[in-house]
Design a protein around this motif. Sequence first.
Motif, short mmCIF file in Angstrom:
data_model
loop_
_atom_site.label_atom_id
_atom_site.label_comp_id
_atom_site.label_asym_id
_atom_site.label_seq_id
_atom_site.Cartn_x
_atom_site.Cartn_y
_atom_site.Cartn_z
N TRP A 115 15.05 7.27 36.55
CA TRP A 115 13.86 7.88 35.99
C TRP A 115 13.52 7.19 34.68
N MET A 116 12.27 7.15 34.35
CA MET A 116 11.80 6.55 33.11
C MET A 116 10.97 7.60 32.39
N TYR B 222 5.99 9.70 32.52
CA TYR B 222 7.14 9.74 33.44
C TYR B 222 6.91 8.82 34.63
N ALA B 223 7.97 8.25 35.13
CA ALA B 223 7.91 7.47 36.37
C ALA B 223 9.34 7.30 36.87
N LYS B 224 9.48 6.79 38.07
CA LYS B 224 10.81 6.49 38.59
C LYS B 224 10.75 5.20 39.39
N LYS C 114 6.07 0.37 33.49
CA LYS C 114 4.61 0.24 33.50
C LYS C 114 3.94 1.53 33.93
N LEU C 115 4.50 2.20 34.92
CA LEU C 115 3.93 3.47 35.37
C LEU C 115 4.06 4.56 34.31
N ILE D 96 -2.19 3.33 28.65
CA ILE D 96 -3.05 2.29 29.24
C ILE D 96 -4.45 2.86 29.47
N ARG D 97 -4.51 4.13 29.89
CA ARG D 97 -5.80 4.81 30.14
C ARG D 97 -5.88 6.09 29.29
#
Length: 127
Positions: free
Chosen positions: A12-13, A47-49, A109-110, A116-117
């Motif tokens: 997980w990030m 959050y992202a994974k 990046k996610l 980013i937006r």
Amino acid sequence: HEKHEELWCMAWMAIVGSNSTICTSAKAKDDEYCAADGESKSLTWGYAKTGSFILPPALCDLVLNKNMELGHADDVVFQRVNSKHGSGTVGVLTKGEIDRTEYYVHALKLALIPWIRPQLYFDSEAT
């Protein structure tokens, strides 16, 4: 046919920042996150994974039954040294198609999407 325990590999990030268009790091103070000097106290998390994959039974055995950390188990099974600082388990399993760095980059990046937006995530008055 012997049944093996399964273990999936994924990470997980999470990134924390203020509600500005700039992703800022937060610092811990009294076990609470606080904004950096001059930043808003309102925090946003991204959050992202990573992708996930099943680990081979030999690695599962060492991690689950021998309490070995995955990097050390990887070194034992694949007869490598300090693999967690190289291509990682994903690198050896994919024969270099995806290395340890590439495995984490897409999740990072996610997790950065709110910065980013920012117009889609932050109140325009706060940016």
